[in-house]
Motif scaffolding. Structure first.
Motif, PDB file in Angstrom:
ATOM      1  N   ILE A   4       9.570  -4.488  -4.184  1.00  0.00           N
ATOM      2  CA  ILE A   4       8.387  -5.264  -3.797  1.00  0.00           C
ATOM      3  C   ILE A   4       7.112  -4.525  -4.211  1.00  0.00           C
ATOM      4  CG2 ILE A   4       7.093  -6.147  -1.824  1.00  0.00           C
ATOM      5  CD1 ILE A   4       9.810  -6.611  -0.442  1.00  0.00           C
ATOM      6  N   ALA A   5       7.087  -3.222  -4.015  1.00  0.00           N
ATOM      7  CA  ALA A   5       5.918  -2.430  -4.405  1.00  0.00           C
ATOM      8  C   ALA A   5       5.736  -2.436  -5.921  1.00  0.00           C
ATOM      9  CB  ALA A   5       6.060  -1.004  -3.894  1.00  0.00           C
ATOM     10  N   THR A   6       6.828  -2.373  -6.653  1.00  0.00           N
ATOM     11  CA  THR A   6       6.759  -2.398  -8.114  1.00  0.00           C
ATOM     12  C   THR A   6       6.242  -3.741  -8.610  1.00  0.00           C
ATOM     13  OG1 THR A   6       8.620  -0.861  -8.234  1.00  0.00           O
ATOM     14  CG2 THR A   6       8.089  -2.096 -10.224  1.00  0.00           C
ATOM     15  N   ILE A   7       6.736  -4.821  -8.056  1.00  0.00           N
ATOM     16  CA  ILE A   7       6.275  -6.153  -8.450  1.00  0.00           C
ATOM     17  C   ILE A   7       4.797  -6.325  -8.091  1.00  0.00           C
ATOM     18  CG2 ILE A   7       6.542  -8.612  -7.974  1.00  0.00           C
ATOM     19  CD1 ILE A   7       9.557  -8.083  -7.701  1.00  0.00           C
ATOM     20  N   GLY A   8       4.400  -5.859  -6.920  1.00  0.00           N
ATOM     21  CA  GLY A   8       2.995  -5.919  -6.537  1.00  0.00           C
ATOM     22  C   GLY A   8       2.104  -5.110  -7.464  1.00  0.00           C
ATOM     23  N   GLY A   9       2.557  -3.943  -7.867  1.00  0.00           N
ATOM     24  CA  GLY A   9       1.784  -3.106  -8.789  1.00  0.00           C
ATOM     25  C   GLY A   9       1.641  -3.731 -10.163  1.00  0.00           C
ATOM     26  N   ILE A  10       2.712  -4.329 -10.652  1.00  0.00           N
ATOM     27  CA  ILE A  10       2.654  -5.001 -11.949  1.00  0.00           C
ATOM     28  C   ILE A  10       1.738  -6.220 -11.870  1.00  0.00           C
ATOM     29  CG2 ILE A  10       4.017  -6.320 -13.623  1.00  0.00           C
ATOM     30  CD1 ILE A  10       6.314  -4.348 -13.069  1.00  0.00           C
ATOM     31  N   GLY A  11       1.810  -6.956 -10.758  1.00  0.00           N
ATOM     32  CA  GLY A  11       0.918  -8.105 -10.581  1.00  0.00           C
ATOM     33  C   GLY A  11      -0.541  -7.693 -10.557  1.00  0.00           C
TER      34      GLY A  11
END
Length: 41
Positions: A4-11
């Motif tokens: 979730i943190a990785t997806i949020g960072g990429i977003g």
């Protein structure tokens, strides 16, 4: 949780890049005060 943190960072990275692109594009075409107002919002 890390996913979730990785997806949020990429977003955030994508949206930050898009905002920089559109800010630069509007700065070339519009007036300075309107561009400053959009950046602050």
């Amino acid at each position: 949780m890390v996913l979730i943190a990785t997806i949020g960072g990429i977003g955030a990275l994508i949206f930050w890049g898009l905002s920089d692109y559109f800010t630069g594009k509007s700065g070339k075409e519009g007036n300075d005060s309107l561009t400053a107002l959009i950046v602050e919002c």
